[in-house]
Design a protein around this motif. Structure first.
Motif, PDB file in Angstrom:
ATOM      1  N   UNK A   1     -41.139  70.233  79.843  1.00 42.23           N
ATOM      2  CA  UNK A   1     -40.561  70.279  78.497  1.00 42.23           C
ATOM      3  C   UNK A   1     -41.220  71.356  77.654  1.00 42.23           C
ATOM      4  N   UNK A   2     -40.394  72.032  76.863  1.00 46.37           N
ATOM      5  CA  UNK A   2     -40.910  73.043  75.939  1.00 46.37           C
ATOM      6  C   UNK A   2     -41.388  72.358  74.663  1.00 46.37           C
ATOM      7  N   UNK A   3     -42.544  72.762  74.181  1.00 44.77           N
ATOM      8  CA  UNK A   3     -43.122  72.170  72.970  1.00 44.77           C
ATOM      9  C   UNK A   3     -43.251  73.262  71.913  1.00 44.77           C
ATOM     10  N   UNK A   4     -42.522  73.090  70.806  1.00 48.03           N
ATOM     11  CA  UNK A   4     -42.545  74.056  69.709  1.00 48.03           C
ATOM     12  C   UNK A   4     -43.338  73.489  68.538  1.00 48.03           C
ATOM     13  N   UNK A   5     -43.949  74.390  67.761  1.00 48.32           N
ATOM     14  CA  UNK A   5     -44.776  73.988  66.630  1.00 48.32           C
ATOM     15  C   UNK A   5     -44.341  74.754  65.379  1.00 48.32           C
ATOM     16  N   UNK A   6     -43.219  74.370  64.789  1.00 48.77           N
ATOM     17  CA  UNK A   6     -42.779  75.012  63.541  1.00 48.77           C
ATOM     18  C   UNK A   6     -43.576  74.474  62.357  1.00 48.77           C
ATOM     19  N   UNK A   7     -43.619  75.249  61.275  1.00 49.62           N
ATOM     20  CA  UNK A   7     -44.358  74.798  60.103  1.00 49.62           C
ATOM     21  C   UNK A   7     -44.062  75.632  58.871  1.00 49.62           C
ATOM     22  N   UNK A   8     -44.497  75.130  57.742  1.00 50.74           N
ATOM     23  CA  UNK A   8     -44.339  75.829  56.467  1.00 50.74           C
ATOM     24  C   UNK A   8     -45.662  75.779  55.713  1.00 50.74           C
ATOM     25  N   UNK A   9     -45.804  76.650  54.717  1.00 48.71           N
ATOM     26  CA  UNK A   9     -47.031  76.670  53.926  1.00 48.71           C
ATOM     27  C   UNK A   9     -46.804  77.213  52.537  1.00 48.71           C
ATOM     28  N   UNK A  10     -47.759  76.944  51.667  1.00 51.36           N
ATOM     29  CA  UNK A  10     -47.738  77.462  50.294  1.00 51.36           C
ATOM     30  C   UNK A  10     -49.115  78.047  50.010  1.00 51.36           C
ATOM     31  N   UNK A  11     -49.154  79.232  49.409  1.00 50.64           N
ATOM     32  CA  UNK A  11     -50.439  79.851  49.115  1.00 50.64           C
ATOM     33  C   UNK A  11     -50.300  81.110  48.303  1.00 50.64           C
ATOM     34  N   UNK A  12     -51.181  82.077  48.568  1.00 51.78           N
ATOM     35  CA  UNK A  12     -51.187  83.343  47.838  1.00 51.78           C
ATOM     36  C   UNK A  12     -51.391  84.496  48.809  1.00 51.78           C
ATOM     37  N   UNK A  13     -50.916  85.675  48.405  1.00 53.59           N
ATOM     38  CA  UNK A  13     -51.048  86.862  49.246  1.00 53.59           C
ATOM     39  C   UNK A  13     -51.278  88.092  48.383  1.00 53.59           C
TER      40      UNK A  13
ATOM     41  N   UNK B   1     -48.534  90.113  46.341  1.00 47.36           N
ATOM     42  CA  UNK B   1     -47.387  89.218  46.167  1.00 47.36           C
ATOM     43  C   UNK B   1     -47.679  88.122  45.156  1.00 47.36           C
ATOM     44  N   UNK B   2     -48.877  87.543  45.226  1.00 47.56           N
ATOM     45  CA  UNK B   2     -49.185  86.391  44.391  1.00 47.56           C
ATOM     46  C   UNK B   2     -48.762  85.113  45.101  1.00 47.56           C
ATOM     47  N   UNK B   3     -48.219  84.153  44.352  1.00 46.66           N
ATOM     48  CA  UNK B   3     -47.810  82.883  44.959  1.00 46.66           C
ATOM     49  C   UNK B   3     -46.772  83.157  46.029  1.00 46.66           C
ATOM     50  N   UNK B   4     -46.968  82.543  47.200  1.00 40.06           N
ATOM     51  CA  UNK B   4     -46.127  82.856  48.350  1.00 40.06           C
ATOM     52  C   UNK B   4     -45.817  81.604  49.167  1.00 40.06           C
TER      53      UNK B   4
ATOM     54  N   UNK C   1     -55.784  83.539  49.309  1.00 44.03           N
ATOM     55  CA  UNK C   1     -55.673  83.463  47.873  1.00 44.03           C
ATOM     56  C   UNK C   1     -56.286  84.673  47.246  1.00 44.03           C
ATOM     57  N   UNK C   2     -55.401  85.554  46.820  1.00 42.10           N
ATOM     58  CA  UNK C   2     -55.837  86.764  46.151  1.00 42.10           C
ATOM     59  C   UNK C   2     -54.887  86.937  45.005  1.00 42.10           C
ATOM     60  N   UNK C   3     -55.412  87.368  43.925  1.00 44.35           N
ATOM     61  CA  UNK C   3     -54.554  87.580  42.775  1.00 44.35           C
ATOM     62  C   UNK C   3     -53.628  88.740  43.044  1.00 44.35           C
ATOM     63  N   UNK C   4     -52.452  88.728  42.418  1.00 46.84           N
ATOM     64  CA  UNK C   4     -51.524  89.820  42.662  1.00 46.84           C
ATOM     65  C   UNK C   4     -51.864  91.032  41.820  1.00 46.84           C
ATOM     66  N   UNK C   5     -53.018  91.058  41.203  1.00 44.87           N
ATOM     67  CA  UNK C   5     -53.462  92.219  40.451  1.00 44.87           C
ATOM     68  C   UNK C   5     -54.101  93.213  41.400  1.00 44.87           C
TER      69      UNK C   5
END
Length: 211
Positions: A80-92, A95-98, A23-27
């Motif tokens: 067996x192959x085990x995959x760990x997909x995922x999604x996220x919401x945050x800041x960069x 960029x700002x909100x990402x 979390x960093x401002x995009x400024x």
């Protein structure tokens, strides 16, 4: 492929490099301004040689709240192959909100490595205008407006601290991007934690980026 929640309980201890960010401002900061000014210092060409511009290297941070899923499918050398997909919401930074998309492949009780992010999120990424993503990209961060940073996850290491918390660290390499991050390079480290019972977690990435 099917979701296997029994395996999930065991394998979430592997979900180390769940990607994420900060979390960093995009400024842009005064440090960034100074770095940009320094970037004008080009390598001085001599006797007919073409002047080459040295791109500046910036500190880059991301922070995300993530949701990871366990998917078991296909057969590997050891089962067996085990995959760990995922999604996220945050800041960069810059960029700002990402939004983040990631994928990992478990190779041991507490270790995962890079797996193609397009394996499970090709349609979602295409809807955001992100196409032709190489298989080496296991995670990416985007503002949903054409700018994205691509990562190759090198190795994730987890350390269980309780029944509801597992800490992890991961080494990552920046291997490209789109928009203003096209051709980006760099290296970084991810630190964070997740709940092995429901896949929810938080991650912070700190990197040096050139773009």
């Amino acid at each position: 492929m099917k979701k296997n929640y029994l395996v999930a309980k065991i394998v979430f201890g592997l979900c180390a490099g769940i990607f994420a960010t900060s979390c960093i401002s995009d400024t842009e900061s005064p440090i960034l301004t100074e770095q940009l000014e320094k970037s004008v210092a080009l390598s001085e060409g001599t006797s007919g040689e073409e002047n080459l511009r040295k791109l500046p290297e910036f500190n880059y941070i991301e922070k995300f709240s993530n949701q990871i899923t366990v998917i078991v499918g296909g057969q590997g050398e050891f089962g067996s192959l085990v995959f760990l997909p995922g999604t996220g919401v945050g800041n960069a930074t810059f960029i700002g909100k990402s939004y983040s998309f990631l994928n990992q492949l478990a190779i041991g009780p507490t270790t995962t490595v890079s797996a193609p992010v397009t394996q499970f999120y090709s349609d979602e990424l295409s809807d955001l205008g992100l196409v032709n993503i190489p298989d080496e990209v296991s995670s990416l961060t985007t503002d949903g407006k054409g700018n994205s940073v691509w990562y190759k996850n090198i190795l994730n290491r987890t350390t269980p601290s309780s029944s509801t918390r597992t800490d992890f660290t991961a080494d990552v390499e920046i291997v490209g991007g789109t928009g203003k991050f096209e051709g980006a390079t760099g290296n970084g480290t991810v630190e964070g934690f997740f709940n092995p019972q429901d896949g929810k977690g938080s991650t912070t990435l700190r990197a040096s980026i050139v773009y």
